[in-house]
Design an enzyme around this catalytic site. Structure first.
Site, PDB file in Angstrom:
ATOM      1  N   HIS A 100      16.491   1.102 -14.872  1.00 56.74           N
ATOM      2  CA  HIS A 100      16.218  -0.208 -14.473  1.00 56.74           C
ATOM      3  C   HIS A 100      17.376  -1.308 -14.959  1.00 56.74           C
ATOM      4  CE1 HIS A 100      12.194   0.560 -12.433  1.00 56.74           C
ATOM      5  NE2 HIS A 100      12.794   1.548 -12.521  1.00 56.74           N
ATOM      6  N   ASP A 129      13.996   8.546  -4.255  1.00 57.89           N
ATOM      7  CA  ASP A 129      14.278   7.225  -3.955  1.00 57.89           C
ATOM      8  C   ASP A 129      15.000   6.369  -5.177  1.00 57.89           C
ATOM      9  OD1 ASP A 129      11.857   7.194  -5.413  1.00 57.89           O
ATOM     10  OD2 ASP A 129      11.264   4.958  -4.966  1.00 57.89           O
ATOM     11  N   GLU A 163       8.893   6.419  -4.848  1.00 56.07           N
ATOM     12  CA  GLU A 163       8.347   6.219  -6.254  1.00 56.07           C
ATOM     13  C   GLU A 163       8.061   4.931  -6.797  1.00 56.07           C
ATOM     14  OE1 GLU A 163       7.287   5.861 -10.309  1.00 56.07           O
ATOM     15  OE2 GLU A 163       9.260   5.745  -9.688  1.00 56.07           O
ATOM     16  N   GLU A 164       9.351   4.046  -6.200  1.00 58.96           N
ATOM     17  CA  GLU A 164       9.415   2.779  -7.083  1.00 58.96           C
ATOM     18  C   GLU A 164       8.613   1.637  -6.704  1.00 58.96           C
ATOM     19  OE1 GLU A 164      10.882   2.101  -9.828  1.00 58.96           O
ATOM     20  OE2 GLU A 164      12.462   3.721 -10.007  1.00 58.96           O
TER      21      GLU A 164
END
Ligand code: ZN
Ligand code: ZN
Length: 389
Positions: free
Chosen positions: A360, A79, A136-137
């Site tokens: 990020h 993802d 995963e996020e």
């Protein structure tokens, strides 16, 4: 060609795969294009491929030709993040508001490179499972795969995952025990009664209560958790009110709790719940609390951490391996898989002059020079655990 030569020969292709993933990012549980590409590549390498594990997850299996041995699970993530990219690269995200700002594009490419090298020389004793997990996020992709029977359908004796970090390129960072924190998410809505700013006695203003609550919450880690156990509470958003002379009827606060052990996490959650209820009660407000725990502590087992250290030292030398620096207060949902199987999540430095942004950050881009380093480490780890070296 030996496997390490195969990894080096795959550099151009890994770079191509990585940039293609990067240009077409998909959010958690919506990674159908990415998953289809991963599955097609793995089939092309001659692996057994199962799609749709825990939603969009893919598991590819390599059975060694030297008979029984350990089953080794290696995980990458499918993802991307819901954020706008500002890397300025030629392969920049072609999708508004979605980008591979965590480097999962690179993790996939390096695992695919390792899969190809191992599939081309399958004389190992045992099995390798290449696990491509969705979401995963913070959306629970690891838990979705586990709920779909990941380790029953695809047994693994030990599991591993790698994540990029901003350490110098090629530095391998391995922790025994906790390497990343549990991360909870909370949203508090305090509701009162709006009114005119001139007549607070006829209203119930939630803003002062929100201010007191914020200060009380921010000081909790220093007061309720054991000072020897790292814990963080951050209020990251507060919204309420519009006009200077009007009292709003609601205010919203949102934030996160991070801890390296379950006791500290649970202590902070309980204290937060008490403070929200008490502040609302004292001010005659109603309070709504949404609380979620999307990430457990990512805790490595000692033996598997040692296997990663040994493989990395073997390939890159002792100076390239950092052992047991302080754990990250970031989070990683591989922790849920590590709660079921022994394993190790380790970090790979990708920093150089052209890659200074941390993941990020909207300017982040995965460093393609890390692809052969990561793929080689996967291959050497498998070789060491399946009787080749
Ligand atoms: Zn991330
Ligand atoms: Zn990530």
């Amino acid at each position: 060609m030996n496997r390490m030569d195969a990894v080096r020969a795959a550099e151009a292709e890994m770079t191509e795969w990585r940039r293609a993933f990067h240009a077409a990012p998909e959010l958690g549980f919506e990674e159908s294009g990415t998953a289809a590409r991963v599955a097609a590549l793995c089939r092309g390498f001659g692996l057994e491929v199962t799609e749709g594990v825990g939603g969009t997850g893919v598991v590819a299996t390599l059975r060694g030709t030297r008979g029984d041995g350990r089953a080794i699970g290696l995980r990458a993530e499918l993802d991307a993040l819901p954020m706008q990219e500002a890397s300025g690269r030629d392969w920049c995200s072609g999708r508004d508001g979605i980008s591979h700002a965590c480097g999962h594009d690179g993790h996939m490419a390096m695992l695919l490179g390792a899969a190809r090298a191992l599939a081309a020389a399958p004389d190992i004793a045992g099995t390798v499972r290449f696990i491509f997990q969705p979401a995963e996020e913070g959306l629970g992709g690891a838990r979705a795969m586990l709920a779909d029977g990941l380790f029953d359908r695809f047994p693994c004796d030990e599991i591993y995952a790698a994540h990029n970090c901003d350490a110098p390129l090629g530095q391998v960072i391995v922790h025994h025990g906790p390497m990343a924190a549990a991360a909870d998410r909370f949203e508090i809505v305090l509701e009162g009664q709006g009114g005119h700013g001139a007549e607070p006695h006829r209203a119930q203003n939630p803003l002062p209560a929100a201010a007191r609550l914020l200060l009380a919450l921010e000081s909790l880690p220093a007061r309720v958790t054991d000072a020897r156990r790292p814990a963080v509470l951050t209020v990251g958003a507060i919204r309420g009110g519009e006009a200077f002379n009007a009292i709003p009827d609601r205010v919203r606060l949102a934030g996160t709790i991070r801890a390296l052990d379950e006791q500290a996490r649970a202590t902070l959650e309980a204290a937060l719940r008490r403070h929200v209820a008490a502040q609302a009660e004292a001010e005659g407000l109603t309070a709504r609390l949404d609380y979620a725990s999307p990430f457990a502590v990512t805790r490595n087992s000692d033996a598997e951490a040692d296997h990663v250290i040994a493989a990395a030292r073997d390939l890159f030398g002792a100076a390239a391996v950092t052992v047991d620096p302080p754990p990250e207060m970031g989070s990683e949902d591989f922790g849920f898989m590590l709660a079921e199987r022994p394993g190790c999540c380790f970090l790979l430095g990708q920093g150089d002059d052209d890659h200074r942004a941390v993941c990020h950050d909207p300017r982040f881009d995965f460093n393609d020079r890390l692809l052969t380093i990561g793929a080689a480490l996967w291959v050497r780890l498998v070789e060491r655990r399946t009787g080749c070296v």
